[in-house]
Write a protein that holds these residues in place. Sequence first.
Motif: not given
Length: 261
Positions: A39-55
């Motif tokens: 979950a924290l890894g996913l949060e880090s990924a979303l912070r790296a690119d907030p415009e990512l589409p859904p997982l």
Amino acid sequence: MTSLAQIIAGMTADGAAQQAHIPETWMQGRTVFGGLVAALGLESALRADPELPPLRSAQMMFMAPPASEARFEAQILRRGRSTGFVGLTCESAGKTCARGTFVFGAPRESEVRHDRFPLPGHLPGPEDSRLVPPRDNGPAFFHNFEVRRAAGALPVSGATEPEFHLWVRLNDRADLAPVIAMTCIADCPPPAALTAMTAPAPVATISWQLDVARIPERVEWVLLHSTSQAAGDGYSVQNMDLWSPEGYRIAGARQMVAIFG
């Protein structure tokens, strides 16, 4: 008790990475609960690119136990018009503890649409299922969840059919993105092979993959079906299925577990 949302809120930038402090209440023996790492890894990924589409998919490899201070570095591997691939490295105490890959994809028009594995209709709902209370000598992270057994075997019961259905939800669900909550919940149950044991013994996840069918708009209860398909030489291969209370499939998962007993 520190909630998942509070841990995320406390994450701070460390160059291109995110630094997280993980309290003892999220430990699993001497390591951090794997669902929290994902979950924290996913949060880090979303912070790296907030415009990512859904997982759409997540793959995690757990190599060493992280300590209370962990560093999550997300790297954009590819960013296309509709998809994104993000690599993750989790480091703690000077060693690499976990690596992962997250795949994101925008929705597209398609004539193919079906749900062939809806929620099993014969199972009781969460309110009618038996509460599984945390054990005093059990993993600390389990106190962050409410777990109810709908069907199947209990851990360390010598079961000949190592599988179970559990209703699971986070005790503190406020201020959490549904995809983060779902990722954390998906790894909450113990490995199904644990039900085949006749005496307690350590187990550890080696690899874990989550493939997302549909992310709920909000995450309350999740029904998880876990089954050990094969076990031998100290390892178990298991499948997991996740459903919403409304009856649709949320995700499927696959796990390789090391058994030390």
